[in-house]
Design a protein around this motif. Structure first.
Motif, PDB file in Angstrom:
ATOM      1  N   MET A 163      12.149 -33.163   2.085  1.00  0.00           N
ATOM      2  CA  MET A 163      13.466 -33.405   2.688  1.00  0.00           C
ATOM      3  C   MET A 163      14.191 -34.203   1.258  1.00  0.00           C
ATOM      4  SD  MET A 163      11.450 -37.456   3.055  1.00  0.00           S
ATOM      5  CE  MET A 163      12.344 -39.401   2.683  1.00  0.00           C
ATOM      6  N   LYS A 164      15.138 -34.600   1.717  1.00  0.00           N
ATOM      7  CA  LYS A 164      16.709 -35.182   0.767  1.00  0.00           C
ATOM      8  C   LYS A 164      16.093 -36.728   0.405  1.00  0.00           C
ATOM      9  CE  LYS A 164      19.505 -37.479   1.212  1.00  0.00           C
ATOM     10  NZ  LYS A 164      19.579 -39.123   1.072  1.00  0.00           N
ATOM     11  N   ASP A 165      15.504 -37.573  -0.598  1.00  0.00           N
ATOM     12  CA  ASP A 165      14.954 -38.829  -0.655  1.00  0.00           C
ATOM     13  C   ASP A 165      15.982 -39.271  -1.347  1.00  0.00           C
ATOM     14  OD1 ASP A 165      13.912 -37.038  -2.063  1.00  0.00           O
ATOM     15  OD2 ASP A 165      12.075 -38.914  -2.507  1.00  0.00           O
ATOM     16  N   SER A 166      16.917 -40.172  -2.214  1.00  0.00           N
ATOM     17  CA  SER A 166      18.078 -40.538  -2.475  1.00  0.00           C
ATOM     18  C   SER A 166      17.816 -42.105  -2.781  1.00  0.00           C
ATOM     19  CB  SER A 166      19.190 -40.146  -2.643  1.00  0.00           C
ATOM     20  OG  SER A 166      20.099 -40.936  -1.066  1.00  0.00           O
ATOM     21  N   TYR A 167      18.102 -42.119  -4.092  1.00  0.00           N
ATOM     22  CA  TYR A 167      17.896 -43.824  -4.602  1.00  0.00           C
ATOM     23  C   TYR A 167      19.161 -44.419  -5.872  1.00  0.00           C
ATOM     24  CZ  TYR A 167      13.686 -41.952  -3.225  1.00  0.00           C
ATOM     25  OH  TYR A 167      12.119 -41.724  -2.981  1.00  0.00           O
ATOM     26  N   SER A 168      19.182 -45.656  -5.401  1.00  0.00           N
ATOM     27  CA  SER A 168      20.645 -46.554  -5.518  1.00  0.00           C
ATOM     28  C   SER A 168      20.262 -47.273  -6.247  1.00  0.00           C
ATOM     29  CB  SER A 168      21.742 -46.754  -4.690  1.00  0.00           C
ATOM     30  OG  SER A 168      21.366 -47.915  -3.629  1.00  0.00           O
ATOM     31  N   PHE A 169      20.747 -47.149  -7.494  1.00  0.00           N
ATOM     32  CA  PHE A 169      20.176 -48.773  -8.600  1.00  0.00           C
ATOM     33  C   PHE A 169      21.324 -49.822  -9.062  1.00  0.00           C
ATOM     34  CE2 PHE A 169      17.114 -45.287  -8.827  1.00  0.00           C
ATOM     35  CZ  PHE A 169      15.894 -45.614  -9.253  1.00  0.00           C
ATOM     36  N   ASP A 170      21.335 -50.660  -8.894  1.00  0.00           N
ATOM     37  CA  ASP A 170      22.486 -51.421  -8.655  1.00  0.00           C
ATOM     38  C   ASP A 170      22.388 -52.852  -9.404  1.00  0.00           C
ATOM     39  OD1 ASP A 170      25.026 -50.216  -7.787  1.00  0.00           O
ATOM     40  OD2 ASP A 170      23.600 -50.147  -6.746  1.00  0.00           O
ATOM     41  N   THR A 171      22.990 -53.307 -10.416  1.00  0.00           N
ATOM     42  CA  THR A 171      22.575 -55.139 -10.835  1.00  0.00           C
ATOM     43  C   THR A 171      22.997 -55.992 -10.074  1.00  0.00           C
ATOM     44  OG1 THR A 171      24.671 -54.687 -12.226  1.00  0.00           O
ATOM     45  CG2 THR A 171      23.350 -54.083 -13.489  1.00  0.00           C
ATOM     46  N   SER A 172      23.619 -55.462  -8.975  1.00  0.00           N
ATOM     47  CA  SER A 172      24.026 -56.934  -7.966  1.00  0.00           C
ATOM     48  C   SER A 172      23.895 -56.529  -6.748  1.00  0.00           C
ATOM     49  CB  SER A 172      25.240 -57.280  -8.054  1.00  0.00           C
ATOM     50  OG  SER A 172      26.100 -56.382  -8.487  1.00  0.00           O
ATOM     51  N   ASP A 173      23.268 -57.233  -5.578  1.00  0.00           N
ATOM     52  CA  ASP A 173      22.883 -56.478  -4.469  1.00  0.00           C
ATOM     53  C   ASP A 173      24.242 -56.326  -4.044  1.00  0.00           C
ATOM     54  OD1 ASP A 173      20.527 -58.086  -4.662  1.00  0.00           O
ATOM     55  OD2 ASP A 173      21.383 -59.887  -3.943  1.00  0.00           O
ATOM     56  N   GLU A 174      25.758 -57.236  -4.392  1.00  0.00           N
ATOM     57  CA  GLU A 174      26.339 -56.598  -4.104  1.00  0.00           C
ATOM     58  C   GLU A 174      27.117 -54.953  -4.166  1.00  0.00           C
ATOM     59  OE1 GLU A 174      27.363 -60.655  -4.229  1.00  0.00           O
ATOM     60  OE2 GLU A 174      26.872 -59.188  -6.196  1.00  0.00           O
ATOM     61  N   GLY A 175      26.590 -54.657  -4.815  1.00  0.00           N
ATOM     62  CA  GLY A 175      26.817 -53.155  -5.657  1.00  0.00           C
ATOM     63  C   GLY A 175      26.360 -52.784  -4.507  1.00  0.00           C
ATOM     64  N   LEU A 176      24.236 -53.087  -4.538  1.00  0.00           N
ATOM     65  CA  LEU A 176      22.930 -52.360  -3.543  1.00  0.00           C
ATOM     66  C   LEU A 176      23.605 -52.229  -2.320  1.00  0.00           C
ATOM     67  CD1 LEU A 176      20.245 -51.463  -2.294  1.00  0.00           C
ATOM     68  CD2 LEU A 176      19.889 -53.531  -2.383  1.00  0.00           C
ATOM     69  N   GLY A 177      24.901 -53.080  -1.672  1.00  0.00           N
ATOM     70  CA  GLY A 177      25.700 -53.428  -0.093  1.00  0.00           C
ATOM     71  C   GLY A 177      26.319 -51.961  -0.916  1.00  0.00           C
ATOM     72  N   GLU A 178      27.195 -51.681  -1.590  1.00  0.00           N
ATOM     73  CA  GLU A 178      28.283 -50.811  -1.534  1.00  0.00           C
ATOM     74  C   GLU A 178      27.705 -49.202  -1.528  1.00  0.00           C
ATOM     75  OE1 GLU A 178      30.125 -51.266  -5.090  1.00  0.00           O
ATOM     76  OE2 GLU A 178      31.336 -53.141  -4.500  1.00  0.00           O
ATOM     77  N   ALA A 179      26.017 -49.135  -2.206  1.00  0.00           N
ATOM     78  CA  ALA A 179      25.698 -48.241  -2.088  1.00  0.00           C
ATOM     79  C   ALA A 179      24.701 -48.207  -0.780  1.00  0.00           C
ATOM     80  CB  ALA A 179      24.631 -47.612  -3.199  1.00  0.00           C
ATOM     81  N   TYR A 180      24.396 -48.655  -0.141  1.00  0.00           N
ATOM     82  CA  TYR A 180      23.776 -48.320   1.477  1.00  0.00           C
ATOM     83  C   TYR A 180      24.832 -48.100   2.162  1.00  0.00           C
ATOM     84  CZ  TYR A 180      21.430 -49.936   5.362  1.00  0.00           C
ATOM     85  OH  TYR A 180      20.667 -50.014   6.866  1.00  0.00           O
ATOM     86  N   GLY A 181      26.219 -48.891   1.879  1.00  0.00           N
ATOM     87  CA  GLY A 181      27.369 -48.289   2.670  1.00  0.00           C
ATOM     88  C   GLY A 181      27.701 -46.291   2.901  1.00  0.00           C
ATOM     89  N   LEU A 182      27.911 -45.911   1.061  1.00  0.00           N
ATOM     90  CA  LEU A 182      27.980 -45.087   0.476  1.00  0.00           C
ATOM     91  C   LEU A 182      27.325 -43.884   1.575  1.00  0.00           C
ATOM     92  CD1 LEU A 182      28.794 -45.287  -2.718  1.00  0.00           C
ATOM     93  CD2 LEU A 182      30.845 -44.831  -0.784  1.00  0.00           C
ATOM     94  N   HIS A 183      26.330 -44.245   1.032  1.00  0.00           N
ATOM     95  CA  HIS A 183      25.602 -43.356   2.017  1.00  0.00           C
ATOM     96  C   HIS A 183      25.294 -43.272   3.694  1.00  0.00           C
ATOM     97  CE1 HIS A 183      23.050 -42.965  -1.650  1.00  0.00           C
ATOM     98  NE2 HIS A 183      22.106 -42.595  -1.804  1.00  0.00           N
ATOM     99  N   ARG A 184      25.527 -44.379   4.317  1.00  0.00           N
ATOM    100  CA  ARG A 184      25.971 -44.566   5.775  1.00  0.00           C
ATOM    101  C   ARG A 184      26.623 -43.557   6.199  1.00  0.00           C
ATOM    102  NH1 ARG A 184      27.220 -47.346  10.201  1.00  0.00           N
ATOM    103  NH2 ARG A 184      25.990 -48.754  11.176  1.00  0.00           N
ATOM    104  N   GLN A 185      27.737 -43.456   5.831  1.00  0.00           N
ATOM    105  CA  GLN A 185      29.304 -42.306   5.410  1.00  0.00           C
ATOM    106  C   GLN A 185      28.568 -40.953   5.787  1.00  0.00           C
ATOM    107  OE1 GLN A 185      31.788 -44.413   3.248  1.00  0.00           O
ATOM    108  NE2 GLN A 185      31.636 -46.565   4.689  1.00  0.00           N
ATOM    109  N   ALA A 186      28.193 -41.568   4.340  1.00  0.00           N
ATOM    110  CA  ALA A 186      27.752 -39.755   3.964  1.00  0.00           C
ATOM    111  C   ALA A 186      27.052 -38.732   4.919  1.00  0.00           C
ATOM    112  CB  ALA A 186      27.374 -39.579   2.734  1.00  0.00           C
TER     113      ALA A 186
END
Length: 566
Positions: A163-186
């Protein structure tokens, strides 16, 4: 283009099989074993043979390239993990029997990692102290473990998987949303490069926790997930994640509750037949025990309760059906005649279809007796509304109301906005811009690497065997020497020239194997192009065949090389 060594089947550690394995239930299991890609080691445990390892490595390469492209940093964590972090998040118990637990010689508790949220959280806690250290995306491609009760379907559902498992770490919910979007596109780029047909579906978070969650599902008959697709809008969701709005109705004209004798009608079928009404007019009440406490669940009589949804609602509590002994201990609960009105010491849940104002025929809590005109909100109260029915073909789309279509699929990826569940449990903070601690928010993103191989085999196959997409195939061309010395000489010469040009070559140079067997194996193994040194080898002519379309053409050796290196 780098020189790619020729793979010679005379030296390859892989034997093809004419017949399907006796225990094979799905297409990918049959073909991957027959074509010499994998072999069973034990129940749910598989060995990857050379050809299979090449396909697996190609999937890994594509995943790695796209993860690197969004700024992911690859690490490698241990598979053997201590109990304490998982106990802190509650998952040591929540995972239940699917978690591989073990003790070392000193009695210490360990587990074989199913996912690594806790350990990644601790890494960032150790390495990041300031908002300046974030955001960050970390990932690994590593073996995971799950103690499946019934491993099945070959590598689709094993006890050990890559399995490939990745994890994003941010200081804000907006940052989490951006990381989520990057993964979705990837993920979209990954699955498109792999050649997989897929759908992005709304999903439940399950034991992972968190808020927003989406699955990437590959439609296939062997799939264990059922998803709903709307033909009229862009709605798509795992059936476990579909929810409906509660729509109360006016019950002002409904007569008062009336009990009616209904001898020998303990089931919905017998009740509907006796009264001459549709099953949808009745209210079915299923009794379960949640950590030992009885709970009633109400759904329309023509619908079935989805126990997976019930278990997900009450997780991590244990859910089981009531037994005859439970009825004996609770004489107020009359088996086959339970109704929600007048229930005592029983929590009552209902599907949104049992909305306030809806009227039903249901049990009267008396033997051989039912009640009609039983109105939700008037004659009984619902403690909580939960979508718990099994979704059916034609159910209305929650977005537009059109009839949903259902299909089976293989889960190949899952992305979660975890939020602060793990950061709260493990106290992951960094100093913010104002010098005060900020609780970090996380995302978790998984791709089943070995499962993607099985999904590809399910989607890219025909009656003859596998048909790999070029980027994941174990070779670019399968050269077949029909058998005679001249044919073998030509096949090897062309193979070396193709290899020198950077083409990945698998050549069947086996002596003593008939041309028919070689052709059959070439179709079964599924390399995109098949180049045959056959009857016209003396003239320097070969036959090039497209494995997927079956198109054939005769070419000189130079023309074949030019075509395959274009």
């Amino acid at each position: 283009m780098a020189n790619a060594p020729v793979q010679r089947m005379s030296q390859l550690m892989a034997k093809t099989l004419r017949d399907d394995p006796a225990d094979a239930e799905v297409l990918s299991h049959k073909l991957l074993v027959r074509a010499g890609y994998v072999r069973r080691t034990a129940a749910g445990i598989w060995t990857w043979l050379p050809l299979g390892k090449k396909v697996l490595a190609n999937v890994e390469r594509i995943v790695r390239e796209e993860m690197d492209a969004i700024g992911g940093q690859e690490v490698l964590l241990p598979a053997l993990l201590p109990r304490e972090p998982y106990e802190a998040t509650g998952r040591w118990d929540e995972y239940g029997p699917e978690l591989f637990r073990l003790k070392d010689r000193k009695g210490g508790d360990y587990l074989l990692g199913p996912t690594h949220e806790e350990i990644f959280t601790l890494i960032v806690k150790d390495q990041a102290s300031s908002y300046k250290d974030l955001p960050v995306i970390l990932y690994q491609i590593q073996t995971k473990f799950r103690d499946e009760a019934r491993p099945r379907a070959g590598i689709l559902r094993g006890r050990e998987f890559l399995m490939k498992d990745s994890y994003s770490f941010d200081t804000s919910d907006e940052g989490l949303g951006e990381a989520y979007g990057l993964h979705r596109q990837a993920y979209q780029r990954i699955f498109e490069r792999l050649g997989l047909d897929y759908r992005i579906c709304a999903a439940t978070a399950g034991a992972m926790g968190g808020s927003k969650s989406e699955e990437f599902l590959a439609p296939a008959g062997a799939g264990e997930d059922t998803f709903a697709d709307c033909p009229s809008c862009d709605f798509a969701a795992n059936t476990e994640a579909i929810s409906y709005e509660l729509k109360p109705v006016d019950a002002a004209d409904v007569p008062a509750l009336e009990e009616i004798p209904t001898p020998d009608t303990p089931t919905i079928e017998t009740l509907a037949a006796s009264l001459g009404v549709a099953a949808s007019a009745t209210l079915k009440n299923l009794l379960v025990k949640v950590d030992g406490e009885i709970v009633a669940i109400g759904v329309p009589g023509d619908r079935e309760v989805d126990m997976d949804k019930v278990e997900a609602h009450f997780a991590p509590a244990a859910v089981e059906l009531v037994t005859a002994e439970d009825f004996t201990e609770r004489p107020d609960l009359v088996r086959g005649y339970v109704g929600p009105q007048g229930l005592e010491k029983v929590q009552y849940l209902a599907d949104p279809r049992v909305a306030p104002g809806t009227a039903w025929i249901t049990g009267a809590n008396k033997l051989n007796t039912h009640a009609k005109n039983v109105v939700a909100g008037r004659d009984f109260e619902v403690d909580a509304y939960v979508d718990v029915v099994v979704v059916q073909e034609g159910d209305p789309c929650p977005n537009c109301g059109a009839g949903l279509k259902l299909d089976r699929a293989i889960e190949i990826g899952h992305i979660f906005q975890l939020g602060r569940k793990y950061a709260d449990a493990l106290k992951l903070d960094v100093l913010g811009q104002n010098g005060k601690p900020v609780r970090v928010t996380m995302g978790s993103y998984g791709i089943g690497v070995s499962r993607a191989v099985a999904a590809l085999a399910e989607q890219h196959a025909d009656e003859q065997g596998l048909c790999w997409p070029k980027e994941v195939a174990p070779a670019d061309v399968h050269v077949v020497a029909a058998g005679k010395a001249l044919q073998t000489e030509l096949a090897l010469d062309v193979s070396q020239k193709l290899s020198a040009a950077g083409v990945r070559v698998l050549v069947d140079d086996r002596a003593g194997v008939s041309p028919g067997v070689k052709f059959t194996d070439a179709e079964l193994i599924g390399v995109p192009k098949i180049l045959v040194a056959g009857r016209r080898s003396a003239d320097g002519i070969l036959e090039l065949k497209d494995r997927r379309t079956g198109e054939r053409e005769e070419l000189t050796a130079d023309e074949a090389i030019a075509r395959l290196t274009a």
